[in-house]
Design a protein around this motif. Sequence first.
Motif, PDB file in Angstrom:
ATOM      1  N   UNK A  46      51.400   6.958  57.095  1.00 53.99           N
ATOM      2  CA  UNK A  46      52.118   8.116  56.296  1.00 53.99           C
ATOM      3  C   UNK A  46      53.081   6.826  55.510  1.00 53.99           C
ATOM      4  N   UNK A  47      53.938   5.892  56.065  1.00 54.35           N
ATOM      5  CA  UNK A  47      54.066   4.936  55.469  1.00 54.35           C
ATOM      6  C   UNK A  47      53.561   3.676  54.754  1.00 54.35           C
ATOM      7  N   UNK A  48      52.396   3.351  55.332  1.00 54.68           N
ATOM      8  CA  UNK A  48      51.212   2.561  54.815  1.00 54.68           C
ATOM      9  C   UNK A  48      51.273   3.127  53.300  1.00 54.68           C
ATOM     10  N   UNK A  49      50.859   4.673  52.545  1.00 52.62           N
ATOM     11  CA  UNK A  49      49.986   5.562  52.291  1.00 52.62           C
ATOM     12  C   UNK A  49      50.902   5.567  51.675  1.00 52.62           C
ATOM     13  N   UNK A  50      52.543   4.864  52.041  1.00 52.67           N
ATOM     14  CA  UNK A  50      53.149   6.019  50.339  1.00 52.67           C
ATOM     15  C   UNK A  50      53.986   4.711  49.556  1.00 52.67           C
ATOM     16  N   UNK A  51      54.031   3.561  51.127  1.00 54.27           N
ATOM     17  CA  UNK A  51      54.663   1.910  50.141  1.00 54.27           C
ATOM     18  C   UNK A  51      53.710   1.144  50.036  1.00 54.27           C
ATOM     19  N   UNK A  52      51.584   1.225  50.751  1.00 54.91           N
ATOM     20  CA  UNK A  52      51.042  -0.247  50.243  1.00 54.91           C
ATOM     21  C   UNK A  52      50.943  -0.459  48.648  1.00 54.91           C
ATOM     22  N   UNK A  93      39.265  10.345  49.721  1.00 53.18           N
ATOM     23  CA  UNK A  93      40.771  10.889  49.779  1.00 53.18           C
ATOM     24  C   UNK A  93      41.718  10.715  48.529  1.00 53.18           C
ATOM     25  N   UNK A  94      41.804   9.459  47.738  1.00 52.51           N
ATOM     26  CA  UNK A  94      42.912   8.573  47.388  1.00 52.51           C
ATOM     27  C   UNK A  94      42.783   9.305  46.116  1.00 52.51           C
ATOM     28  N   UNK A  95      41.059   9.095  45.135  1.00 56.43           N
ATOM     29  CA  UNK A  95      40.704  10.266  43.920  1.00 56.43           C
ATOM     30  C   UNK A  95      41.184  11.648  44.235  1.00 56.43           C
ATOM     31  N   UNK A 100      50.006   7.356  41.061  1.00 58.49           N
ATOM     32  CA  UNK A 100      50.252   5.437  40.504  1.00 58.49           C
ATOM     33  C   UNK A 100      51.082   6.137  41.548  1.00 58.49           C
ATOM     34  N   UNK A 101      52.520   6.318  42.407  1.00 59.76           N
ATOM     35  CA  UNK A 101      53.480   5.762  42.881  1.00 59.76           C
ATOM     36  C   UNK A 101      53.630   4.576  42.202  1.00 59.76           C
TER      37      UNK A 101
END
Length: 271
Positions: A46-52, A93-95, A100-101
Amino acid sequence: MDASPDLPRQGRVPVFNLPGIVTASIAVIAGIHVVRSVLPDSFDLSVLLDLAFIPARWTASLDPSRAADIVRAAGEAAGDPAISAARQEFARYLVSDPSAMPWTFVSYALLHGSWMHLIFNSVWLAAFGAPVARRYGALRYGLLALAGIVAGAGLHLVLDPESAMPLVGASAGISALMAAAARFVFQPPPPFAAAAPWHLPPRPPLQTIPELLQNRTAMLFLGVLLGTNLLFGLLALPLGGSEGPIAWDAHLGGFVAGFFLLPLMEPRGRR
């Protein structure tokens, strides 16, 4: 009778003679990696998906019609069918709900792929962040590194917009500091006649681009730095303890930002 001046007593010589802001920078990225290493895998993901920084997420957010191209590109990036299928599933999953985050343009620099990746970046940060911090102070050091981080993510997005691989690491910011340091560290100090033994020589001025082109040491350093990044990036080989190929375009974006923005950091009287 002792005629020597009454100088203040010297304190203890520190073991690590790094500017405080550089030490703090290394401590922050190391602390974050320590926390990630003890988190459960689901939380770390979750950290990787939210911050990368993930270019495909930005591309799908700005142009949803490119979702199919992103999924197809994710499958083509791997030769193994199982890995290809997993990457395509991640791209779907991404699309499926793109966002944009915008903070990821900066936050990706706080994460690292492995301990070797972190150690490698910390060594380069200590070597080239220190002279920049000593010359310009903590604020300008931070602004220059931040500009490199943003520029690195921006160029990576422009050159590889369909990539679903998360971009992590402080390398773009470090590249900005390396390029900045190269503009003043590879030159002899200016002529200086000390009036007293404890007087320090003035700081050397920034070299102009024509002067830099005539500095063999600086040009050799810059050539090796750029050539190594391009070679390892284009051959898709890992570098610096990373577990995958380096994002050479992010390094290049940071390098260009640091090289050309540094003169703006000079105090007005020295420009």
